[in-house]
Design a protein around this motif. Structure first.
Motif, mmCIF file in Angstrom:
data_model
loop_
_atom_site.group_PDB
_atom_site.id
_atom_site.type_symbol
_atom_site.label_atom_id
_atom_site.label_comp_id
_atom_site.label_asym_id
_atom_site.label_seq_id
_atom_site.Cartn_x
_atom_site.Cartn_y
_atom_site.Cartn_z
ATOM 1 N N PHE A 117 -5.752 3.466 0.235
ATOM 2 C CA PHE A 117 -5.395 2.926 -1.078
ATOM 3 C C PHE A 117 -6.528 2.132 -1.709
ATOM 4 N N SER B 112 0.834 -1.195 0.000
ATOM 5 C CA SER B 112 0.000 0.000 0.000
ATOM 6 C C SER B 112 0.869 1.245 0.000
ATOM 7 N N PRO B 113 0.643 2.162 -0.935
ATOM 8 C CA PRO B 113 1.404 3.405 -0.925
ATOM 9 C C PRO B 113 0.942 4.354 0.168
ATOM 10 N N ALA B 114 -0.292 4.181 0.672
ATOM 11 C CA ALA B 114 -0.815 5.061 1.715
ATOM 12 C C ALA B 114 -2.157 4.538 2.205
ATOM 13 N N GLY B 115 -2.564 5.018 3.380
ATOM 14 C CA GLY B 115 -3.882 4.706 3.887
ATOM 15 C C GLY B 115 -4.933 5.179 2.893
#
Length: 148
Positions: free
Chosen positions: A128, A123-126
């Motif tokens: 995603f 995941s690149p960020a919350g």
């Protein structure tokens, strides 16, 4: 559940959190010295132009760093955890969940955190999976309705 701890002094905050008082005072003193110089050599906060632009323009020399000198002081207990699988169920183009044999399981669809993501478990960020959950939820609905 999130627990926020409030104290009027750094020493009181340390006691309430079960943290070594002298260690926390030393850490805060180091942070404060650096903040007054506008730098954070330990975590590099406030280095990018974007972060500085989003800071408090009344704080100088770095609008993203302010010395922690006046209470009240707050702490939040953070525990490690897993916010999603990001490598969930396999599905076909209609988001029908695939069984061990690779065939769709009739009536079973997946979207969001239950579906193996485009990130392949990363995941690149919350957040995603927020876009894909809407998209694949729509696809599942269209397939169930016989539209695709």
């Amino acid at each position: 559940m999130i627990s926020v701890i409030k104290a009027t002094t750094i020493e009181e905050l340390a006691r309430k959190c079960g943290i070594d008082e002298q260690g926390l005072k030393a850490q805060i003193a180091t942070f404060n010295r650096n903040a007054k110089e506008g730098v954070d050599p330990e975590f590099h906060r406030g280095e990018s132009a974007l972060v500085k632009r989003n800071g408090d323009p009344l704080v100088t020399p770095n609008p993203s760093l302010r010395a922690l000198e006046e209470g009240p002081f707050f702490a939040v207990k953070i525990l490690p955890g897993d916010f999603s699988t990001l490598a969930g169920l396999r599905a076909n183009g209609n988001v029908q969940v695939l069984g061990r044999d690779g065939a769709p399981i009739p009536g079973l669809y997946a979207a969001g955190n239950d579906l193996n993501t485009m990130g392949g478990g990363n995941s690149p960020a919350g957040g995603f999976t927020l876009g894909p959950v809407v998209t694949f939820g729509f696809v599942a609905g269209q397939h169930m309705a016989g539209q695709i």
